[in-house]
Design an enzyme around this catalytic site. Structure first.
Site, PDB file in Angstrom:
ATOM      1  N   HIS A  14       0.953 -15.539  -8.773  1.00  0.00           N
ATOM      2  CA  HIS A  14      -0.384 -15.616  -9.360  1.00  0.00           C
ATOM      3  C   HIS A  14      -0.275 -15.986 -10.829  1.00  0.00           C
ATOM      4  O   HIS A  14       0.800 -15.980 -11.415  1.00  0.00           O
ATOM      5  CB  HIS A  14      -1.182 -14.313  -9.167  1.00  0.00           C
ATOM      6  CG  HIS A  14      -0.720 -13.145  -9.975  1.00  0.00           C
ATOM      7  ND1 HIS A  14      -1.392 -11.945 -10.000  1.00  0.00           N
ATOM      8  CD2 HIS A  14       0.351 -12.963 -10.773  1.00  0.00           C
ATOM      9  CE1 HIS A  14      -0.766 -11.099 -10.793  1.00  0.00           C
ATOM     10  NE2 HIS A  14       0.299 -11.688 -11.269  1.00  0.00           N
ATOM     11  N   CYS A  33       1.738 -12.924 -18.197  1.00  0.00           N
ATOM     12  CA  CYS A  33       1.064 -13.152 -16.919  1.00  0.00           C
ATOM     13  C   CYS A  33       0.175 -14.391 -16.967  1.00  0.00           C
ATOM     14  O   CYS A  33      -0.364 -14.809 -15.951  1.00  0.00           O
ATOM     15  CB  CYS A  33       0.241 -11.932 -16.528  1.00  0.00           C
ATOM     16  SG  CYS A  33       1.287 -10.522 -16.156  1.00  0.00           S
ATOM     17  N   HIS A  39       3.723 -16.816 -11.747  1.00  0.00           N
ATOM     18  CA  HIS A  39       4.932 -16.008 -11.622  1.00  0.00           C
ATOM     19  C   HIS A  39       4.758 -15.177 -10.365  1.00  0.00           C
ATOM     20  O   HIS A  39       3.653 -15.074  -9.830  1.00  0.00           O
ATOM     21  CB  HIS A  39       5.126 -15.123 -12.855  1.00  0.00           C
ATOM     22  CG  HIS A  39       3.999 -14.163 -13.052  1.00  0.00           C
ATOM     23  ND1 HIS A  39       2.818 -14.522 -13.662  1.00  0.00           N
ATOM     24  CD2 HIS A  39       3.843 -12.877 -12.655  1.00  0.00           C
ATOM     25  CE1 HIS A  39       1.999 -13.485 -13.656  1.00  0.00           C
ATOM     26  NE2 HIS A  39       2.579 -12.475 -13.049  1.00  0.00           N
ATOM     27  N   HIS A  41       5.423 -11.751  -7.605  1.00  0.00           N
ATOM     28  CA  HIS A  41       5.579 -10.300  -7.437  1.00  0.00           C
ATOM     29  C   HIS A  41       5.942  -9.999  -5.996  1.00  0.00           C
ATOM     30  O   HIS A  41       5.509 -10.707  -5.078  1.00  0.00           O
ATOM     31  CB  HIS A  41       4.275  -9.560  -7.743  1.00  0.00           C
ATOM     32  CG  HIS A  41       3.867  -9.594  -9.176  1.00  0.00           C
ATOM     33  ND1 HIS A  41       4.493  -8.845 -10.148  1.00  0.00           N
ATOM     34  CD2 HIS A  41       2.893 -10.287  -9.807  1.00  0.00           C
ATOM     35  CE1 HIS A  41       3.924  -9.069 -11.316  1.00  0.00           C
ATOM     36  NE2 HIS A  41       2.941  -9.947 -11.139  1.00  0.00           N
ATOM     37  N   ASP A  79       0.992 -13.706   2.108  1.00  0.00           N
ATOM     38  CA  ASP A  79       2.445 -13.696   1.946  1.00  0.00           C
ATOM     39  C   ASP A  79       2.962 -15.111   1.667  1.00  0.00           C
ATOM     40  O   ASP A  79       2.621 -16.060   2.387  1.00  0.00           O
ATOM     41  CB  ASP A  79       3.101 -13.136   3.202  1.00  0.00           C
ATOM     42  CG  ASP A  79       4.584 -12.888   3.014  1.00  0.00           C
ATOM     43  OD1 ASP A  79       4.998 -12.500   1.902  1.00  0.00           O
ATOM     44  OD2 ASP A  79       5.337 -13.063   3.998  1.00  0.00           O
ATOM     45  N   HIS A  80       3.785 -15.231   0.613  1.00  0.00           N
ATOM     46  CA  HIS A  80       4.351 -16.521   0.195  1.00  0.00           C
ATOM     47  C   HIS A  80       3.279 -17.546  -0.184  1.00  0.00           C
ATOM     48  O   HIS A  80       3.431 -18.742   0.025  1.00  0.00           O
ATOM     49  CB  HIS A  80       5.302 -17.079   1.267  1.00  0.00           C
ATOM     50  CG  HIS A  80       6.597 -16.330   1.325  1.00  0.00           C
ATOM     51  ND1 HIS A  80       6.687 -15.045   1.806  1.00  0.00           N
ATOM     52  CD2 HIS A  80       7.843 -16.663   0.923  1.00  0.00           C
ATOM     53  CE1 HIS A  80       7.933 -14.635   1.721  1.00  0.00           C
ATOM     54  NE2 HIS A  80       8.662 -15.589   1.177  1.00  0.00           N
ATOM     55  N   GLU A 124       2.072  -3.663  -7.658  1.00  0.00           N
ATOM     56  CA  GLU A 124       2.436  -5.004  -8.088  1.00  0.00           C
ATOM     57  C   GLU A 124       3.912  -5.032  -8.484  1.00  0.00           C
ATOM     58  O   GLU A 124       4.569  -6.060  -8.437  1.00  0.00           O
ATOM     59  CB  GLU A 124       1.557  -5.383  -9.281  1.00  0.00           C
ATOM     60  CG  GLU A 124       1.647  -6.807  -9.727  1.00  0.00           C
ATOM     61  CD  GLU A 124       0.708  -7.043 -10.893  1.00  0.00           C
ATOM     62  OE1 GLU A 124      -0.235  -7.830 -10.721  1.00  0.00           O
ATOM     63  OE2 GLU A 124       0.896  -6.428 -11.966  1.00  0.00           O
TER      64      GLU A 124
HETATM   65 NI    NI Z   1       1.677 -10.770 -12.510  1.00  0.00          NI
END
Ligand code: NI
Length: 155
Positions: A14, A33, A39, A41, A79-80, A124
């Site tokens: 995100h 962020c 980036h 998580h 996911d992904h 997160e």
């Molecule tokens: Ni983040």
């Protein structure tokens, strides 16, 4: 009342930014962020359902069923993925851990075959976690169509 919890994990990217802010404001508020290309998580999602055990099964909710519902309603869709671009029900929201909890709640709430949704907990990271219990909240959406992304630079 009994509370049962199912845990699931997913990995996603995100970028946190607000398109109505200046670059300087986004930098100040969202810091790392706000990295233009995002980036990642490794998220841990915990879904808690409350109710009384069924007389015949002893279940508040069949956790195998909850697992399958979670996969279809949330995990397979995030996911992904890049949460800013790839997920229809997250379009236009700032994908903080707080906002994700609320949006996940809205997707899941009406899908449970028994029991009542009690809590969405989303990690997160090991250090950052949000809990949501369903209180009314308005999540603003933004027009992200004008988003700029840095071109990669090659040396
Ligand atoms: Ni983040």
């Amino acid at each position: 009342m009994i509370f049962v919890t199912r845990k699931a994990t997913f990995s996603a990217a995100h970028r946190l930014y607000n398109p109505t802010f200046t670059d300087e404001q986004n930098e100040a508020v969202f810091d790392k962020c706000n990295n233009p290309n995002g980036h990642g998580h490794n998220y841990v999602l915990e879904v808690t359902v409350k109710g009384l055990p069924d007389a015949k099964t002893g279940y508040v909710i069949d956790l195998k069923q909850l697992k399958d519902i979670l996969n279809v309603v949330i995990i397979d869709r995030v996911d992904h993925k890049h949460l800013n671009y790839d997920v229809d029900f997250l379009r236009g929201i700032i994908p903080t851990v707080e906002n994700l909890c609320v949006m996940f709640w809205r997707e899941l709430e009406s899908r449970l075959p028994s029991g009542e949704l009690h809590r969405i907990r989303l990690y997160e990271s090991d250090q950052n976690v949000a809990d949501y219990y369903g209180a009314p909240v308005t999540i603003p959406t933004y027009d992200l169509s004008s988003e700029r992304r840095n071109e990669p630079s090659y040396v």
